[in-house]
Design an enzyme around this catalytic site. Sequence first.
Site, PDB file in Angstrom:
ATOM      1  N   LYS A   1      17.399  -8.240  33.407  1.00 59.61           N
ATOM      2  CA  LYS A   1      16.133  -7.518  33.514  1.00 59.61           C
ATOM      3  C   LYS A   1      15.040  -8.491  33.964  1.00 59.61           C
ATOM      4  CE  LYS A   1      13.282  -4.511  30.502  1.00 59.61           C
ATOM      5  NZ  LYS A   1      13.148  -4.013  29.109  1.00 59.61           N
TER       6      LYS A   1
ATOM      7  N   SER B   1      12.730   1.014  28.999  1.00 57.37           N
ATOM      8  CA  SER B   1      12.254   0.364  30.203  1.00 57.37           C
ATOM      9  C   SER B   1      13.325  -0.426  30.956  1.00 57.37           C
ATOM     10  CB  SER B   1      11.100  -0.571  29.848  1.00 57.37           C
ATOM     11  OG  SER B   1      11.556  -1.647  29.040  1.00 57.37           O
TER      12      SER B   1
ATOM     13  N   SER C   1      14.049   0.101  24.446  1.00 54.57           N
ATOM     14  CA  SER C   1      14.246  -0.098  25.885  1.00 54.57           C
ATOM     15  C   SER C   1      15.648  -0.481  26.343  1.00 54.57           C
ATOM     16  CB  SER C   1      13.267  -1.140  26.411  1.00 54.57           C
ATOM     17  OG  SER C   1      12.048  -0.501  26.687  1.00 54.57           O
TER      18      SER C   1
HETATM   19  N1  GLN Z   1       9.525   3.191  25.547  1.00 52.83           N
HETATM   20  C1  GLN Z   1       8.977   2.229  24.630  1.00 52.83           C
HETATM   21  C2  GLN Z   1       7.613   1.814  25.096  1.00 52.83           C
HETATM   22  O1  GLN Z   1       7.187   2.323  26.068  1.00 52.83           O
HETATM   23  C3  GLN Z   1       9.909   1.089  24.475  1.00 52.83           C
HETATM   24  C4  GLN Z   1       9.624  -0.068  25.321  1.00 52.83           C
HETATM   25  C5  GLN Z   1      10.499  -1.237  25.061  1.00 52.83           C
HETATM   26  O2  GLN Z   1      11.373  -1.199  24.175  1.00 52.83           O
HETATM   27  N2  GLN Z   1      10.243  -2.305  25.787  1.00 52.83           N
HETATM   28  O3  GLN Z   1       6.975   1.013  24.500  1.00 52.83           O
END
Ligand code: GLN
Length: 474
Positions: free
Chosen positions: A77, A152, A176
């Site tokens: 990532k 994400s 994420s």
């Molecule tokens: N969807 C969550 C957010 O927007 C998780 C993001 C993450 O785990 N980096 O914060």
Amino acid sequence: MLNQLTIKEARERLDSGQITAAALTMACLEKIKQADGQIKACLLVDEVGAVKAAELADRRLAAGQRGGLLGIPYLAKDNILTKGLRTTAGSAMLASYIAPTDATVIVKLKAAGAVLLGKTNLDEFAHGASTEFSAFGPTHNPWDLQRVPGGSSGGSAAAVAANFCLFALGTDTGGSIRHPAGFCGVVGLKPTYGLASRFGLVAMTSSTDVPGPLTKTVEDAALVLAVIAGHDELDRTTVKRAEDDYGRAMNLESIKDLKIGLPKEYFSAGLDKSVVQKIKAAAAQLEKLGAKLVEVSLPSTKYGVSVYYIITPCEISSNLARFDGVRYGHQAEAINLAEHYALSRAEGFGPETKRRIMLGTFALSAGYYDAYYLQAQKVRSLIIADFDNAFSQVDLLLTPTTPHTAFKFGEKAQDPLAMYLEDLFLTPSSLAGLPAISIPAGLIGNLPIGLQLIGPKFSEPLILGVGEKLQIKI
Ligand code: GLN
């Protein structure tokens, strides 16, 4: 097709000399070339570096070295620092940023002989659940190109689902890794907070950020975890503990003694019937193996999203203060210093990141700190206490990963609350620092749906062992 192999399958063939790391790497690079024009999972492909790393792995194999991730191609990532290779975090702010050092997880994978193919797309600074908030455009779900891959770590999940690599690294702050794993039909493991080093991750929420693997099987997740876990002097929140045997297969006898909790708040009225049905089928499978199913209650679950969306913006506003146009990233043309800061941030950050910086700065400001940040931390302890209570009755919790399958582009991007609710089943375990895994639970229509296992801290061997018994080929 070599790129379709699991790590375990590739391991056997590499170790027996049936295939080379170079051939395996070429197969992945070719698949990326052929399909990434449509899927758009990769922000960077380092063909030259990958071929070199594969040649080195082949020399190590020829010298008799075996096992682990030697010669296994992967993608990381793009919020994980890679020395000499661009790391953008999905933001225009870091569009041309080249890190001076590797993240600890990258160092460990390099030492193990894994082959880095490139970097994957993400929501800007990992803020999101659809990968639509990347400054470089969205990634498409390989199961249906009209739909999001989740987020994400959407690029990593889509890349594994599309066989661009044998595994990918993601980061999980509030879901994420698990969320896109569920949407793309792959396995995603969020380790216990402090088990794998955060050094060299572009910081989002330092109290919950963790790196972890996205893989094709549960066994493969164990193989990657074995390499990336461990204490790191560069991240003092990593714990010192004896190494666990993550790959240990769970014997069927020990499943008989297990109590599996089904938290009633995770099966609430609004949940899609077809999702409930898939999770109940997995529960029935465990029951058939002898485990006992117990209904438990985590009453503070309903506060999970609210608490998370106070605490994370607070930490984001603090962590992203470093992007000031002076030390890192995008620099605006300005007539004085104040304007330089303001314009660099205004031009460099996208709308969701700005929203979070503003929310966090507000919640931390004098007069509001007690009402928001402090209050959220208090409710966070209630959420933690809920899990402690549950784990005094059961060994593991079984829940859906998401309330539904992958949604279409644009369905939620304009509605922050709808996007935040994607994390309903994911944020509580993040706030509590617990390990959790998402495993494919089957298909609804032509789209995958994930189930989640959550365990007490450092129960990864158990989660992986039970997960292995639940995995089905989709
Ligand atoms: N969807 C969550 C957010 O927007 C998780 C993001 C993450 O785990 N980096 O914060």
